[in-house]
Motif scaffolding. Structure first.
Motif, PDB file in Angstrom:
ATOM      1  N   SER A 244       0.816  -1.215   0.000  1.00  0.00           N
ATOM      2  CA  SER A 244       0.000   0.000   0.000  1.00  0.00           C
ATOM      3  C   SER A 244       0.847   1.260   0.000  1.00  0.00           C
ATOM      4  CB  SER A 244      -0.935  -0.013   1.216  1.00  0.00           C
ATOM      5  OG  SER A 244      -1.794  -1.122   1.177  1.00  0.00           O
ATOM      6  N   ALA A 247       2.066   1.642  -3.584  1.00  0.00           N
ATOM      7  CA  ALA A 247       0.995   2.124  -4.466  1.00  0.00           C
ATOM      8  C   ALA A 247       0.665   3.586  -4.177  1.00  0.00           C
ATOM      9  CB  ALA A 247      -0.247   1.257  -4.281  1.00  0.00           C
ATOM     10  N   GLN A 250       3.495   5.983  -5.483  1.00  0.00           N
ATOM     11  CA  GLN A 250       3.478   6.048  -6.941  1.00  0.00           C
ATOM     12  C   GLN A 250       2.281   6.870  -7.424  1.00  0.00           C
ATOM     13  OE1 GLN A 250       3.564   1.977  -8.290  1.00  0.00           O
ATOM     14  NE2 GLN A 250       5.801   1.840  -8.189  1.00  0.00           N
ATOM     15  N   HIS A 251       1.161   6.739  -6.751  1.00  0.00           N
ATOM     16  CA  HIS A 251      -0.054   7.472  -7.142  1.00  0.00           C
ATOM     17  C   HIS A 251       0.132   8.983  -7.002  1.00  0.00           C
ATOM     18  CE1 HIS A 251      -4.321   8.347  -7.640  1.00  0.00           C
ATOM     19  NE2 HIS A 251      -4.297   9.041  -6.510  1.00  0.00           N
ATOM     20  N   THR A 363      -0.876  -9.752  -1.713  1.00  0.00           N
ATOM     21  CA  THR A 363      -1.722 -10.040  -2.874  1.00  0.00           C
ATOM     22  C   THR A 363      -3.055  -9.304  -2.777  1.00  0.00           C
ATOM     23  OG1 THR A 363      -0.723 -12.232  -3.067  1.00  0.00           O
ATOM     24  CG2 THR A 363      -2.811 -11.876  -4.201  1.00  0.00           C
ATOM     25  N   GLY A 366      -2.676  -5.501  -3.140  1.00  0.00           N
ATOM     26  CA  GLY A 366      -2.398  -5.159  -4.532  1.00  0.00           C
ATOM     27  C   GLY A 366      -3.646  -5.174  -5.384  1.00  0.00           C
ATOM     28  N   GLN A 367      -4.502  -6.185  -5.185  1.00  0.00           N
ATOM     29  CA  GLN A 367      -5.756  -6.256  -5.932  1.00  0.00           C
ATOM     30  C   GLN A 367      -6.671  -5.076  -5.602  1.00  0.00           C
ATOM     31  OE1 GLN A 367      -6.670  -8.465  -8.290  1.00  0.00           O
ATOM     32  NE2 GLN A 367      -4.703  -9.502  -8.168  1.00  0.00           N
ATOM     33  N   ALA A 369      -5.772  -2.125  -4.431  1.00  0.00           N
ATOM     34  CA  ALA A 369      -5.176  -0.890  -4.924  1.00  0.00           C
ATOM     35  C   ALA A 369      -5.401  -0.729  -6.424  1.00  0.00           C
ATOM     36  CB  ALA A 369      -3.688  -0.855  -4.595  1.00  0.00           C
ATOM     37  N   ASP A 370      -5.295  -1.843  -7.162  1.00  0.00           N
ATOM     38  CA  ASP A 370      -5.491  -1.781  -8.614  1.00  0.00           C
ATOM     39  C   ASP A 370      -6.940  -1.449  -8.971  1.00  0.00           C
ATOM     40  OD1 ASP A 370      -2.856  -2.307  -9.160  1.00  0.00           O
ATOM     41  OD2 ASP A 370      -3.143  -4.476  -9.435  1.00  0.00           O
ATOM     42  N   ARG A 371      -7.881  -1.983  -8.223  1.00  0.00           N
ATOM     43  CA  ARG A 371      -9.290  -1.854  -8.593  1.00  0.00           C
ATOM     44  C   ARG A 371      -9.966  -0.615  -8.012  1.00  0.00           C
ATOM     45  NH1 ARG A 371     -11.720  -8.056  -8.135  1.00  0.00           N
ATOM     46  NH2 ARG A 371     -10.186  -9.048  -9.527  1.00  0.00           N
ATOM     47  N   PRO A 374      -5.240   3.385  -4.409  1.00  0.00           N
ATOM     48  CA  PRO A 374      -4.126   2.974  -3.539  1.00  0.00           C
ATOM     49  C   PRO A 374      -4.476   2.937  -2.058  1.00  0.00           C
ATOM     50  CG  PRO A 374      -3.779   5.199  -4.380  1.00  0.00           C
ATOM     51  CD  PRO A 374      -4.936   4.635  -5.137  1.00  0.00           C
TER      52      PRO A 374
END
Length: 433
Positions: A244, A247, A250-251, A363, A366-367, A369-371, A374
């Motif tokens: 997190s 993410a 980077q965001h 995992t 990450g899912q 954050a992607d959907r 972040p």
């Protein structure tokens, strides 16, 4: 007896003056460095040869999961046959696996081949940290220095996970993509064999004799199963925070501060670990665990709503400060819950639970954050600790030492003597802790 305990000093100086401690501490520190270098070394090597972070992460995850699943079996064998008997072949298999993985990656072998080697490589990773904890437990017994030893080991682990990834990254980026894994294999071989050579400090082997009661497994102790759930929640904090924070930074277009934020989080963990070892606790370990875990769950609550970097750093620091007391107290409880014949296995179950919780949380975060953005990844540490706290509160009675969990592998002879049952008065006293 009470006055002796009350007057005992429990600081790090007293701990490190324990006879024979340095004979396993220094080799143990060297041998546990590769544990923190393996996964990052695999990611950097495989990404450089395949150009895919997804492939690199999958191979790394296969190593981590196999490590978490097979580590308790190695701990059980170490309790039964001795640490040296398990460590030497394990070190040799692990080094061979790392060398094979390097070769396959550099020759652009197919993904299935990398997976085929990653599994035994992770499964054979030497569990030096749990073995060091078992040596402390064997030497200190019921001494008031046990919480100090648990704190010392927690700080050592955290320091390892600060130094190891930095060293592996520097070698992979500055010398060669495989240099991190080469160093990991070399340290495993040198440190592991040196640690295995320290025979005098290893816990006694509890051999099963004809007519003895069936050997006790650490997993058969209800308190250990409760602690495994708690440590899965702690692993969820580590994995959720790592993904997190990456993410989030980077965001907002500032990926460079990811290391700073995670360093603040890890630094809080180290500081709390050091402080825990300096305190002469008057509160029982079960109550300490419940309070510390409640504070940890509370500290993770605002993470998902924080949008300012300084505030996120402050909240991360508080989360880090709350982890160490829960982690240290959980390890301390093993000494009173688990018979000596199964302690190395118990420590590896807890270490494996952290690794498994970390992998699952990484995992999941990450899912999310992607959907969904972040910040939603920070819900994973909250969910993990909240669920674990619920289990801890519901099953807290299992964290009291019972006569059934204090019974060693056989009847009262040799090192397999049965520990007397806890008196009713003592049980009532422990129930208040």
């Amino acid at each position: 007896m009470a006055s002796a305990v009350k007057d005992s000093r429990t600081g790090y100086g007293t701990l490190l003056r324990t006879p024979g401690a340095w004979t396993f501490l220094l080799p143990g520190f060297l041998a546990r460095q590769p544990f923190a270098m393996l996964t990052i070394g695999i990611v950097l090597l495989v990404e450089s040869t395949t150009g895919s972070y997804g492939t690199a992460g999958a191979v790394s995850a296969a190593t981590g999961v196999s490590m978490a699943l097979f580590a308790p079996q190695g701990g059980k064998l170490a309790d039964r046959f001795g640490q040296r008997a398990v460590l030497i072949p394990g070190v040799l298999v692990h080094v061979a696996g790392v060398c094979a993985l390097i070769t396959l990656a550099l020759t652009h072998a197919p993904l299935w081949a990398l997976f085929a080697v990653a599994v035994p490589t992770g499964a054979s990773t030497p569990q030096v940290g749990p073995m060091v904890r078992a040596r402390w437990a064997s030497r200190l017994g019921g001494s008031p220095l046990m919480p100090t030893a648990a704190a010392f080991e927690s700080v050592t682990d955290e320091f390892t996970f600060v130094v190891g990834p930095v060293l592996a990254t520097a070698l992979c980026t500055g010398i060669h993509p495989a240099a991190g894994l080469v160093a990991e294999a070399a340290l495993t071989l040198a440190g592991g064999l040196l640690f295995a050579s320290q025979r005098r400090s290893q816990p006694p082997v509890h051999r099963h004799r004809a007519g003895d009661r069936p050997r006790v497994s650490a997993l058969s102790v209800p308190g250990v199963r409760v602690l495994i759930v708690a440590f899965l929640g702690i692993g969820a904090v580590f994995g959720g925070m790592q993904v997190s924070l990456t993410a989030f930074t980077q965001h907002i277009g500032q990926p460079g501060i990811n290391g700073v934020l995670y360093g603040i989080f890890a630094g809080g963990n180290m500081l709390a670990g050091i402080a825990c070892g300096l305190i002469a606790w008057k509160v029982g370990p079960r109550r300490r665990l419940l309070v510390a875990y409640g504070l940890l769950a509370l500290a993770t609550t605002p993470l998902w709503a924080v949008t300012a970097v300084p505030l996120l750093g402050a909240v991360g620091l508080v989360v880090g400060l709350c982890i160490a007391p829960a982690l240290i107290t959980g390890y301390t409880l093993v000494e009173s819950l688990v018979p000596a014949a199964a302690r190395t296995e118990a420590f590896t179950w807890l270490t494996g639970a952290v690794a498994l919780g970390q992998a699952a949380a990484a995992t999941s975060a990450g899912q999310l954050a992607d959907r969904f953005g972040p910040s939603t990844g920070f819900l994973v540490p909250l969910a993990g600790t909240a669920l674990a706290l619920t289990v801890l509160l519901a099953l807290r009675a299992h964290l009291l030492p019972r006569s059934s969990t204090r019974t060693a592998a056989g009847p009262a002879h040799g090192t397999d003597a049965q520990v007397p049952a806890v008196s009713d008065a003592r049980e009532r006293e422990l129930a208040r802790t």
